[in-house]
Design a protein around this motif. Sequence first.
Motif, PDB file in Angstrom:
ATOM      1  N   ALA A 179     -84.841 -37.416 -42.189  1.00  0.00           N
ATOM      2  CA  ALA A 179     -83.760 -38.359 -41.901  1.00  0.00           C
ATOM      3  C   ALA A 179     -82.504 -38.042 -42.710  1.00  0.00           C
ATOM      4  O   ALA A 179     -81.385 -38.145 -42.200  1.00  0.00           O
ATOM      5  CB  ALA A 179     -84.222 -39.785 -42.182  1.00  0.00           C
ATOM      6  N   ALA A 180     -82.691 -37.621 -43.955  1.00  0.00           N
ATOM      7  CA  ALA A 180     -81.551 -37.350 -44.831  1.00  0.00           C
ATOM      8  C   ALA A 180     -80.883 -36.024 -44.510  1.00  0.00           C
ATOM      9  O   ALA A 180     -79.645 -35.910 -44.499  1.00  0.00           O
ATOM     10  CB  ALA A 180     -82.003 -37.372 -46.291  1.00  0.00           C
ATOM     11  N   PHE A 181     -81.686 -35.004 -44.267  1.00  0.00           N
ATOM     12  CA  PHE A 181     -81.144 -33.658 -44.116  1.00  0.00           C
ATOM     13  C   PHE A 181     -80.696 -33.324 -42.688  1.00  0.00           C
ATOM     14  O   PHE A 181     -79.995 -32.340 -42.480  1.00  0.00           O
ATOM     15  CB  PHE A 181     -82.169 -32.620 -44.599  1.00  0.00           C
ATOM     16  CG  PHE A 181     -82.215 -32.494 -46.085  1.00  0.00           C
ATOM     17  CD1 PHE A 181     -81.558 -31.461 -46.725  1.00  0.00           C
ATOM     18  CD2 PHE A 181     -82.888 -33.426 -46.862  1.00  0.00           C
ATOM     19  CE1 PHE A 181     -81.584 -31.340 -48.104  1.00  0.00           C
ATOM     20  CE2 PHE A 181     -82.918 -33.324 -48.234  1.00  0.00           C
ATOM     21  CZ  PHE A 181     -82.266 -32.273 -48.874  1.00  0.00           C
ATOM     22  N   GLY A 201     -83.742 -41.811 -47.573  1.00  0.00           N
ATOM     23  CA  GLY A 201     -83.892 -40.367 -47.701  1.00  0.00           C
ATOM     24  C   GLY A 201     -82.763 -39.760 -48.508  1.00  0.00           C
ATOM     25  O   GLY A 201     -82.986 -38.889 -49.365  1.00  0.00           O
ATOM     26  N   SER A 202     -81.547 -40.215 -48.262  1.00  0.00           N
ATOM     27  CA  SER A 202     -80.393 -39.705 -49.004  1.00  0.00           C
ATOM     28  C   SER A 202     -80.507 -40.029 -50.487  1.00  0.00           C
ATOM     29  O   SER A 202     -80.086 -39.244 -51.345  1.00  0.00           O
ATOM     30  CB  SER A 202     -79.099 -40.305 -48.428  1.00  0.00           C
ATOM     31  OG  SER A 202     -78.940 -39.924 -47.080  1.00  0.00           O
ATOM     32  N   GLU A 203     -81.068 -41.201 -50.796  1.00  0.00           N
ATOM     33  CA  GLU A 203     -81.246 -41.599 -52.187  1.00  0.00           C
ATOM     34  C   GLU A 203     -82.354 -40.778 -52.849  1.00  0.00           C
ATOM     35  O   GLU A 203     -82.200 -40.291 -53.982  1.00  0.00           O
ATOM     36  CB  GLU A 203     -81.578 -43.093 -52.248  1.00  0.00           C
ATOM     37  CG  GLU A 203     -81.698 -43.659 -53.655  1.00  0.00           C
ATOM     38  CD  GLU A 203     -80.388 -43.644 -54.410  1.00  0.00           C
ATOM     39  OE1 GLU A 203     -80.415 -43.567 -55.664  1.00  0.00           O
ATOM     40  OE2 GLU A 203     -79.316 -43.703 -53.754  1.00  0.00           O
ATOM     41  N   LEU A 204     -83.467 -40.606 -52.147  1.00  0.00           N
ATOM     42  CA  LEU A 204     -84.612 -39.881 -52.712  1.00  0.00           C
ATOM     43  C   LEU A 204     -84.282 -38.403 -52.986  1.00  0.00           C
ATOM     44  O   LEU A 204     -84.729 -37.833 -53.980  1.00  0.00           O
ATOM     45  CB  LEU A 204     -85.807 -39.957 -51.760  1.00  0.00           C
ATOM     46  CG  LEU A 204     -86.570 -41.285 -51.698  1.00  0.00           C
ATOM     47  CD1 LEU A 204     -87.542 -41.271 -50.532  1.00  0.00           C
ATOM     48  CD2 LEU A 204     -87.320 -41.510 -53.020  1.00  0.00           C
ATOM     49  N   GLU A 208     -81.016 -32.574 -54.255  1.00  0.00           N
ATOM     50  CA  GLU A 208     -81.317 -31.434 -53.379  1.00  0.00           C
ATOM     51  C   GLU A 208     -80.329 -31.356 -52.227  1.00  0.00           C
ATOM     52  O   GLU A 208     -79.886 -30.264 -51.825  1.00  0.00           O
ATOM     53  CB  GLU A 208     -82.743 -31.561 -52.841  1.00  0.00           C
ATOM     54  CG  GLU A 208     -83.244 -30.328 -52.122  1.00  0.00           C
ATOM     55  CD  GLU A 208     -84.695 -30.430 -51.686  1.00  0.00           C
ATOM     56  OE1 GLU A 208     -85.101 -29.639 -50.811  1.00  0.00           O
ATOM     57  OE2 GLU A 208     -85.417 -31.309 -52.216  1.00  0.00           O
ATOM     58  N   LEU A 209     -79.942 -32.515 -51.707  1.00  0.00           N
ATOM     59  CA  LEU A 209     -78.996 -32.562 -50.596  1.00  0.00           C
ATOM     60  C   LEU A 209     -77.622 -32.069 -51.036  1.00  0.00           C
ATOM     61  O   LEU A 209     -76.963 -31.291 -50.330  1.00  0.00           O
ATOM     62  CB  LEU A 209     -78.909 -33.981 -50.041  1.00  0.00           C
ATOM     63  CG  LEU A 209     -78.032 -34.190 -48.792  1.00  0.00           C
ATOM     64  CD1 LEU A 209     -78.502 -33.305 -47.645  1.00  0.00           C
ATOM     65  CD2 LEU A 209     -78.044 -35.657 -48.373  1.00  0.00           C
ATOM     66  N   ARG A 210     -77.187 -32.502 -52.231  1.00  0.00           N
ATOM     67  CA  ARG A 210     -75.881 -32.063 -52.727  1.00  0.00           C
ATOM     68  C   ARG A 210     -75.859 -30.560 -52.984  1.00  0.00           C
ATOM     69  O   ARG A 210     -74.871 -29.871 -52.684  1.00  0.00           O
ATOM     70  CB  ARG A 210     -75.537 -32.819 -54.008  1.00  0.00           C
ATOM     71  CG  ARG A 210     -75.132 -34.260 -53.768  1.00  0.00           C
ATOM     72  CD  ARG A 210     -74.849 -34.973 -55.078  1.00  0.00           C
ATOM     73  NE  ARG A 210     -74.439 -36.358 -54.861  1.00  0.00           N
ATOM     74  CZ  ARG A 210     -74.241 -37.222 -55.840  1.00  0.00           C
ATOM     75  NH1 ARG A 210     -74.442 -36.867 -57.116  1.00  0.00           N
ATOM     76  NH2 ARG A 210     -73.860 -38.459 -55.566  1.00  0.00           N
ATOM     77  N   THR A 211     -76.952 -30.050 -53.540  1.00  0.00           N
ATOM     78  CA  THR A 211     -77.042 -28.600 -53.787  1.00  0.00           C
ATOM     79  C   THR A 211     -76.944 -27.833 -52.477  1.00  0.00           C
ATOM     80  O   THR A 211     -76.226 -26.815 -52.388  1.00  0.00           O
ATOM     81  CB  THR A 211     -78.371 -28.258 -54.480  1.00  0.00           C
ATOM     82  OG1 THR A 211     -78.443 -28.954 -55.724  1.00  0.00           O
ATOM     83  CG2 THR A 211     -78.478 -26.759 -54.726  1.00  0.00           C
ATOM     84  N   GLU A 217     -71.234 -25.153 -47.871  1.00  0.00           N
ATOM     85  CA  GLU A 217     -69.774 -25.070 -47.923  1.00  0.00           C
ATOM     86  C   GLU A 217     -69.324 -23.694 -48.373  1.00  0.00           C
ATOM     87  O   GLU A 217     -68.377 -23.116 -47.812  1.00  0.00           O
ATOM     88  CB  GLU A 217     -69.233 -26.144 -48.875  1.00  0.00           C
ATOM     89  CG  GLU A 217     -67.715 -26.137 -49.039  1.00  0.00           C
ATOM     90  CD  GLU A 217     -66.971 -26.430 -47.743  1.00  0.00           C
ATOM     91  OE1 GLU A 217     -65.766 -26.162 -47.698  1.00  0.00           O
ATOM     92  OE2 GLU A 217     -67.598 -26.929 -46.787  1.00  0.00           O
ATOM     93  N   LYS A 218     -70.024 -23.142 -49.361  1.00  0.00           N
ATOM     94  CA  LYS A 218     -69.706 -21.787 -49.825  1.00  0.00           C
ATOM     95  C   LYS A 218     -69.934 -20.769 -48.709  1.00  0.00           C
ATOM     96  O   LYS A 218     -69.095 -19.879 -48.484  1.00  0.00           O
ATOM     97  CB  LYS A 218     -70.574 -21.446 -51.037  1.00  0.00           C
ATOM     98  CG  LYS A 218     -70.275 -20.075 -51.634  1.00  0.00           C
ATOM     99  CD  LYS A 218     -71.177 -19.802 -52.822  1.00  0.00           C
ATOM    100  CE  LYS A 218     -70.913 -18.401 -53.382  1.00  0.00           C
ATOM    101  NZ  LYS A 218     -71.808 -18.082 -54.519  1.00  0.00           N
TER     102      LYS A 218
END
Length: 543
Positions: A179-181, A201-204, A208-211, A217-218
């Motif tokens: 759900a988050a990814f 999911g975004s909280e858990l 990892e999601l930010r990384t 983006e790179k």
Amino acid sequence: MLDPCKEREPRVITNALIEKCIDLQYPKGEVGRLLRLEGIPMEEVKEIRFEHLYILKIDHLWVLRSLVKLSLNSNLIEKIEGLETLIHLKELDLSFNKIQKIENLETLTNLEKISFYENLIETIDNLDNQQKMTVFSIGKNKIDDHSNVNYFRKFKALTSLNMAENPCSEEEYFRYYVAAFLPNLVYYEYKRIDEKERGKGSELFRDELRTLERKEEKERIENEQIEKEAQDAKSHSKMFVEHLQTGKLFDIMYTNDEEGKTLLELGEEVRELHAEYKNQFVEHCKEVFDIGEKHYYERQTELDNFTRSSENAKLENQLESIGHIENFLENKNAMFKNIKNLQQQLDHDVIDEDQFMAAMVDRRQDFEQMIHKTWKNLMELELQIFEQIEEVNQTIERVLSEMLNTFKEEVQAVFTNIRAAEVAYSENLNEAGIQFLTNMATMTDVEEIPKELKEMVYDRDSLNNAIVATHDVHMQAIDSREDLLNLRCKAWIEDLVDRMKNEEIHRNRYKLLEINHFLDIQQEEFNEITSLPEQIVRDEDEL
């Protein structure tokens, strides 16, 4: 009667099996019988199922080139193959097989629904071309790394995913991970993802999601840069100077120059010489690029002017041709009106048949003169424009060839400077190398010298050989780039001239056919309108 054991033997798809499966798809009863009599050509079949048939190898499906839906579930298939021609395929079902790897789907860019349920797949990949995919099922396989989910982030159309009964899906919070990814996903395991699940999911998996987002983006920036460079190279190739606005040629020189790389270990002085040489080299390359850009726009301006001149000449010629045709049509209409009047006079006994026939002979002679005069005028105009365009094309060839020669002369002068810079660097390198040998003779600890360098410069001959080798590599790279530029110039002008000649020959032939076809139609119309009335024909036959 069929042998049940033989039916269960592993098999390959054949034309006979395809025909059998098509036959099974016909409806029962009279409708099916009539459809069988009429038959459906294989190339028109839209949907087919090869299910529970013990198929081991996919083959012969190229005959089903219009296929939209294909089911191969519940077989013994181990490898995805033989599907590359099915470019219209939208649904593919390979569930319940023995497939270990997703592959050979690159040409199937219209796929929307794909199922690999219950196979032996360990990694999700090789689906990059399936950007229309909306539903994907890969449940009950061997996927144990939950990061495989991230592969689906690139599929913006994907709304439904099933990965149930994979080892990774047994992990706690796996559904929240999905759900988050996959923020665009609507259904996981055919159940709608609600906002609470996505938020949790975004909280858990925040870190990892930010990384992952930073990494993406790179990669996005890098890909945009690569794409821009590719577009620039394509644009600059028309100027014959692609990549010369950068240090790419310098880097190419050192790609296979192991001696040159090793000689940089001679010391700080050599590295400074190398840096200075690189700056000079790149500046000269930029000079070539600037010259190429300037001459490209000059050539394009000249070519545009010639093209405009040719189009204007063709337009004037066409207008004059239209004038002759309009004049002919005006005279033709007047003559046809006169002929109809004569026919009415004949019908009303104002004139007799002899008078009518004599008038028709005169009209035919006049019409043939009109046809010949128009044909002559149109042909003269076409010959005139053909010769004009031929002359313009010759002028274009001469002018552009002269411009290319000027361009190549200017470039040649810069390449001479590039070679001079290489010679100067080679001489400086030789002096630094001799000084290094002199210093090495008095050194107490030669162990500090890199092994590759020590083996290369143990005496003056070996040093000289290394410097000559690196110099030859550099000169070859420089010569090759200049040769490529000259060859591309030659190929461009030859291609341009051939294309212009062929286009004019094609235009001329088409125009000649058009003129003759137009006048043939006019002649047919005249013959039709001047054909004898039925009564006259009957009377003459009776005589």
